[in-house]
Design an enzyme around this catalytic site. Sequence first.
Site, PDB file in Angstrom:
ATOM      1  N   ASP A 286      -6.282   4.597  -3.660  1.00 11.63           N
ATOM      2  CA  ASP A 286      -6.540   3.659  -2.569  1.00 11.63           C
ATOM      3  C   ASP A 286      -7.719   2.716  -2.821  1.00 11.63           C
ATOM      4  O   ASP A 286      -8.875   3.142  -2.865  1.00 11.63           O
ATOM      5  CB  ASP A 286      -6.848   4.420  -1.277  1.00 11.63           C
ATOM      6  CG  ASP A 286      -5.788   5.429  -0.905  1.00 11.63           C
ATOM      7  OD1 ASP A 286      -5.400   6.229  -1.772  1.00 11.63           O
ATOM      8  OD2 ASP A 286      -5.377   5.440   0.261  1.00 11.63           O
TER       9      ASP A 286
ATOM     10  N   ASN B 280      -5.648  -0.308   1.786  1.00 11.25           N
ATOM     11  CA  ASN B 280      -6.964  -0.506   2.404  1.00 11.25           C
ATOM     12  C   ASN B 280      -7.738  -1.643   1.750  1.00 11.25           C
ATOM     13  O   ASN B 280      -8.959  -1.697   1.822  1.00 11.25           O
ATOM     14  CB  ASN B 280      -7.812   0.765   2.292  1.00 11.25           C
ATOM     15  CG  ASN B 280      -7.229   1.952   3.017  1.00 11.25           C
ATOM     16  OD1 ASN B 280      -7.060   3.016   2.438  1.00 11.25           O
ATOM     17  ND2 ASN B 280      -6.916   1.797   4.287  1.00 11.25           N
TER      18      ASN B 280
ATOM     19  N   HIS C 118      -1.629   2.248   6.848  1.00  9.07           N
ATOM     20  CA  HIS C 118      -2.260   0.998   7.282  1.00  9.07           C
ATOM     21  C   HIS C 118      -1.500  -0.239   6.796  1.00  9.07           C
ATOM     22  O   HIS C 118      -2.012  -1.352   6.874  1.00  9.07           O
ATOM     23  CB  HIS C 118      -3.709   0.935   6.787  1.00  9.07           C
ATOM     24  CG  HIS C 118      -4.611   1.923   7.453  1.00  9.07           C
ATOM     25  ND1 HIS C 118      -4.748   1.992   8.831  1.00  9.07           N
ATOM     26  CD2 HIS C 118      -5.425   2.888   6.950  1.00  9.07           C
ATOM     27  CE1 HIS C 118      -5.603   2.958   9.132  1.00  9.07           C
ATOM     28  NE2 HIS C 118      -6.016   3.519   8.019  1.00  9.07           N
TER      29      HIS C 118
ATOM     30  N   HIS D 271       1.809   9.305   0.416  1.00 13.56           N
ATOM     31  CA  HIS D 271       0.647   8.953   1.230  1.00 13.56           C
ATOM     32  C   HIS D 271       0.596   9.896   2.429  1.00 13.56           C
ATOM     33  O   HIS D 271       1.345   9.744   3.392  1.00 13.56           O
ATOM     34  CB  HIS D 271       0.766   7.497   1.696  1.00 13.56           C
ATOM     35  CG  HIS D 271      -0.522   6.900   2.135  1.00 13.56           C
ATOM     36  ND1 HIS D 271      -1.468   6.429   1.243  1.00 13.56           N
ATOM     37  CD2 HIS D 271      -1.042   6.708   3.364  1.00 13.56           C
ATOM     38  CE1 HIS D 271      -2.504   5.952   1.911  1.00 13.56           C
ATOM     39  NE2 HIS D 271      -2.277   6.115   3.204  1.00 13.56           N
TER      40      HIS D 271
ATOM     41  N   HIS E 158      -4.329   8.685   0.252  1.00 12.19           N
ATOM     42  CA  HIS E 158      -4.713   8.652   1.669  1.00 12.19           C
ATOM     43  C   HIS E 158      -6.041   9.323   1.988  1.00 12.19           C
ATOM     44  O   HIS E 158      -6.809   8.797   2.800  1.00 12.19           O
ATOM     45  CB  HIS E 158      -3.630   9.248   2.571  1.00 12.19           C
ATOM     46  CG  HIS E 158      -4.010   9.280   4.026  1.00 12.19           C
ATOM     47  ND1 HIS E 158      -4.161   8.124   4.778  1.00 12.19           N
ATOM     48  CD2 HIS E 158      -4.291  10.310   4.875  1.00 12.19           C
ATOM     49  CE1 HIS E 158      -4.507   8.458   6.022  1.00 12.19           C
ATOM     50  NE2 HIS E 158      -4.595   9.765   6.098  1.00 12.19           N
TER      51      HIS E 158
ATOM     52  N   HIS F 131      -8.742   9.758   0.218  1.00 11.78           N
ATOM     53  CA  HIS F 131      -9.893   9.116  -0.440  1.00 11.78           C
ATOM     54  C   HIS F 131     -10.780  10.109  -1.186  1.00 11.78           C
ATOM     55  O   HIS F 131     -11.894   9.762  -1.579  1.00 11.78           O
ATOM     56  CB  HIS F 131     -10.732   8.308   0.564  1.00 11.78           C
ATOM     57  CG  HIS F 131     -10.028   7.130   1.134  1.00 11.78           C
ATOM     58  ND1 HIS F 131     -10.683   6.112   1.805  1.00 11.78           N
ATOM     59  CD2 HIS F 131      -8.714   6.784   1.150  1.00 11.78           C
ATOM     60  CE1 HIS F 131      -9.812   5.204   2.204  1.00 11.78           C
ATOM     61  NE2 HIS F 131      -8.598   5.598   1.816  1.00 11.78           N
TER      62      HIS F 131
END
Length: 265
Positions: A8, A40, A69, A150, A175, A177
């Site tokens: 990400d 992101n 997102h 994800h 997802h 992070h």
Amino acid sequence: MRILFIGDVVGDRGMEMLESRISSLKQQYKPQVTIVNGENSTSQGRGITKAIFKKMMGMGVDVVTLGNHAWNNEEIYQFIDDTPKLIRPANYPDAPGNGYTIVNVNNTKLAVINIQGRVFLDTIDNPFVVLQQLVDKLQKEVDYIFVDCHAEATSEKMAMATFLDGKISALVGTHTHVQTNDAQILPHGTAFLSDAGMTGPIGGVLGMQAESVLSRFLNARPVRFNVVSSGAAVLGACVIDLSDKDGHALKIKNMVIKSDDPIEN
């Protein structure tokens, strides 16, 4: 076949880190396909723009995947149908764009699928059912299948990889992070990593300014999370080698590169 997957990309610092490192990574590992999760990647840390997508393509990225997102930046509705190498989770019902794409490499074909989990996320279409249908279809058309899963829950990602072990080449999670330490090849030949981690600022909390995140935890009221825009950054990624004979994984290596690490030549 060798795949470079980068986790990400978060905000401007994530884009800066990607731009500063992708050339050396491609030179060092010589992947045939480079895949980046870009859900992101805007300055606000939510969604993607056409300009950012085009910039990633200009860096040598072959496929950009998304996640929960994907729809936060409304501009995406204007261009996702025209960008086949930008894919959103395949289990969103009646969504624009595509949940997978096929990359041609030296007379072989790699399918890249984007899927989203449901544990602690929106209850969209069942990812297991959607993946099974896609894999059944794509196995007849391609030589390799890579999945960006994800999802929030490690157990859900592991369960999906186990469910499709031997039928897909690799499943890598995104997802959270945070890169996990469980890179492995499953018994029937599928490479797995619960999460590749993020590419973005390491100050704050998962790339977001700590003050806003702490406020949410302390008072439980809605608050806008702001991306950390300066300071040290990190790039989370993995490299996967696939067999030319059966499409199964031969090796998976995960890596975390910090912004102050020397650039490999």
